[in-house]
Design an enzyme around this catalytic site. Sequence first.
Site, PDB file in Angstrom:
ATOM      1  N   HIS A 251       0.867  -1.169   0.000  1.00 45.59           N
ATOM      2  CA  HIS A 251       0.000   0.000   0.000  1.00 45.59           C
ATOM      3  C   HIS A 251       0.909   1.227   0.000  1.00 45.59           C
ATOM      4  CE1 HIS A 251      -3.200  -2.756   1.933  1.00 45.59           C
ATOM      5  NE2 HIS A 251      -3.440  -2.638   0.639  1.00 45.59           N
ATOM      6  N   GLU A 254       1.703   3.316   3.109  1.00 45.62           N
ATOM      7  CA  GLU A 254       2.249   2.627   4.281  1.00 45.62           C
ATOM      8  C   GLU A 254       3.747   2.480   4.044  1.00 45.62           C
ATOM      9  OE1 GLU A 254      -0.114  -0.908   4.768  1.00 45.62           O
ATOM     10  OE2 GLU A 254      -1.975   0.238   4.796  1.00 45.62           O
ATOM     11  N   HIS A 383       3.298  -3.838   6.444  1.00 44.92           N
ATOM     12  CA  HIS A 383       2.223  -2.858   6.281  1.00 44.92           C
ATOM     13  C   HIS A 383       2.261  -1.855   7.431  1.00 44.92           C
ATOM     14  CE1 HIS A 383      -0.229  -4.939   3.051  1.00 44.92           C
ATOM     15  NE2 HIS A 383       0.662  -5.861   3.377  1.00 44.92           N
ATOM     16  N   GLU A 475       2.014  -5.658  10.608  1.00 36.88           N
ATOM     17  CA  GLU A 475       1.563  -4.275  10.758  1.00 36.88           C
ATOM     18  C   GLU A 475       2.527  -3.593  11.726  1.00 36.88           C
ATOM     19  OE1 GLU A 475      -0.986  -2.857   9.206  1.00 36.88           O
ATOM     20  OE2 GLU A 475      -1.885  -4.622   8.252  1.00 36.88           O
TER      21      GLU A 475
END
Length: 653
Positions: A251, A254, A383, A475
């Site tokens: 993404h 990110e 991410h 994440e």
Amino acid sequence: MLFGLLGLFLALTKSCWCAPQQTCQPGDQFLGRCSNTMTEEKPTCTELHLSYCHDVGYSRTIFPNILGHRTRIEAESGAEYLLLSVIHGLLKGECSPDMRLVGCSVLASPCQDDKMIKPCRSTCEALRRDCSHTLEAVDMAWPYFLDCDRFFASDQEGCFDPLAALKAKQELSRSSLSAEEPSTIIQFTYSSNTQMYALLKRTTAKCSDISQVYSIGRSTEGRDLLVIEFSNNPGQHELVEPEVKLIGNMHGNEVLGRQLLIYLAQYLCSEYTLGNQRVQALINNTRIHILASMNPDGYELAAAEGHLMNGWTNGRANAQNIDLNRNFPDLTSVFYRNRRSRHYRTDHIPIPDAYWFGKVAPETFAVMKWTRSLPFVQSASLHGGELVVSYPFDFSRHPHEEKMFSPTQDERMFKQLARTYADAHATMSNNDTDRCGANFYRTRGIINGALWYSFAGGMSDFNYLHTNCLEITVELGCDKFPSEAELYPEWKRNKEALLSFLESVHRGIKGVVKDVDGNGIKGATISVRGIRKDVTTAESGDYWRLLSPGTHILTATAKGYSRVSKRVHLPHNMNKAGRVDFVLKKVPLEPDIDDHLFPITDTWDRFDPYNQFERDGEPDVAEGGIERQEKPWWWSYFSQSGIAPPNWLLRNV
């Protein structure tokens, strides 16, 4: 003031580094190739008073210099000296002070007995290897006054190394570091796409014996998807050496993962060279592939606004407005539909033909092809937006349940992989950590993806159901685009986790499946009793199977060969993968009803059946030099499936 000088300098030199207009070309008069009536004075030694050359390690220079400057004032007014004055800002600290010191050695060479001592050509050539990519990043050619053949001398001619004092100082600084202190110097700033490419190429130039860069394709807007590889034999798959990949910036907004992977590449190169035994052992026994940015187009959009203005969705998708982590084939739904069938496989599920009629992003296709082309064992996708590690399945086993625990056959192994990263991270597994509003502290920083939230078409599910590779999603934190001040603290939090994850590929079992003549068998299947997820052997017959400790029954099979089973015990204290080889005997090949009921080799072997994404650039030439007519999009489908196309299609060819 600096930007004003930069603007003036770039306007004057705009990517050509042209020499000043003179009767003689720079250096020709000194080399005796021409004479200049304006400068007949005898070269003499004088005190060195150039402010940007104050730390060169000598105090006397000579005029006229090798560039034809007759006096200090003339040298200071030239474009060469202007470059030296702004080089740190121009190159954002890269190659500085190296390039400045080498430039000073040409502009103000040392003098002894009224004779010039020229800088060493070997130093210039090494500098060019390391720094040419940095200049490319700002769209500049190599400076003419650093022409290694023209203005530098060989060791046999009595040259001097302009970087000798700097190297000695760096060596002294390293020797004073304690074992716990980092010795790798990394500049913790954000990198544009061009700067990222330059940094990766420069890293490879420094560590060419253990690294290489290669492109797996291009983004929608034509930017390279550049991978840097680390191995003691780069570019080659070695027998039973596992392959692991790290992917960042899927993404575009990110961005922390992208920067961490750039830093990791620099760290691995530098620490290997400095003799870090842990890094050397890792690279000597593992083939590591790092794709720092899967979505460079999205990053450009996010970076244009910066970390203060960038929203949570701006730049997330690619240039086609496709969310790349929803764009992979939805094999999880196929698995759920067929998992109760006794005959249906739960691994290496073929890509449905219908997928190719949808909108497939070039970034997605490139990663799919890359993932299939190498025998990856495990992977991590970095991410941002939370502080947790999730693992497959990401798509709920009940389509109407948004939060439902949906484990794979390798639930225990996935939890171990997630636990490896979370526990090695500085704060991820702490139960008192701010969790961005969620409650992952209860599970100490890991969660099943579908239990968190369900979505189809994810990259991790695709890896698991289509290949041998087990992939987790990391994440990295609440802030998708942290400020530059946070980059170094984040590197410290994640460095150990990244290294531990790479090392964790050396667990479970590995080996080779051979025939009785010792030849490796490609495509043989290794199954584990109780786990309906098989792995297949690579080109040379080698395989890897991530397994948790305990006793396992392994079976190796291949079409046309006997079946061999072995009982294997993996103790809890093993710190490397156990070696289990198989030797299969050839047997008469008999038709298998499963092949007719559930054909699996068709779409598996003919990736991209409708030839949408790759077409040969060269014309297809038949015998006799006649160019063949281009085949229609459906031709490969019928030709490889063995089904005759209908007459109404043939009439249109």
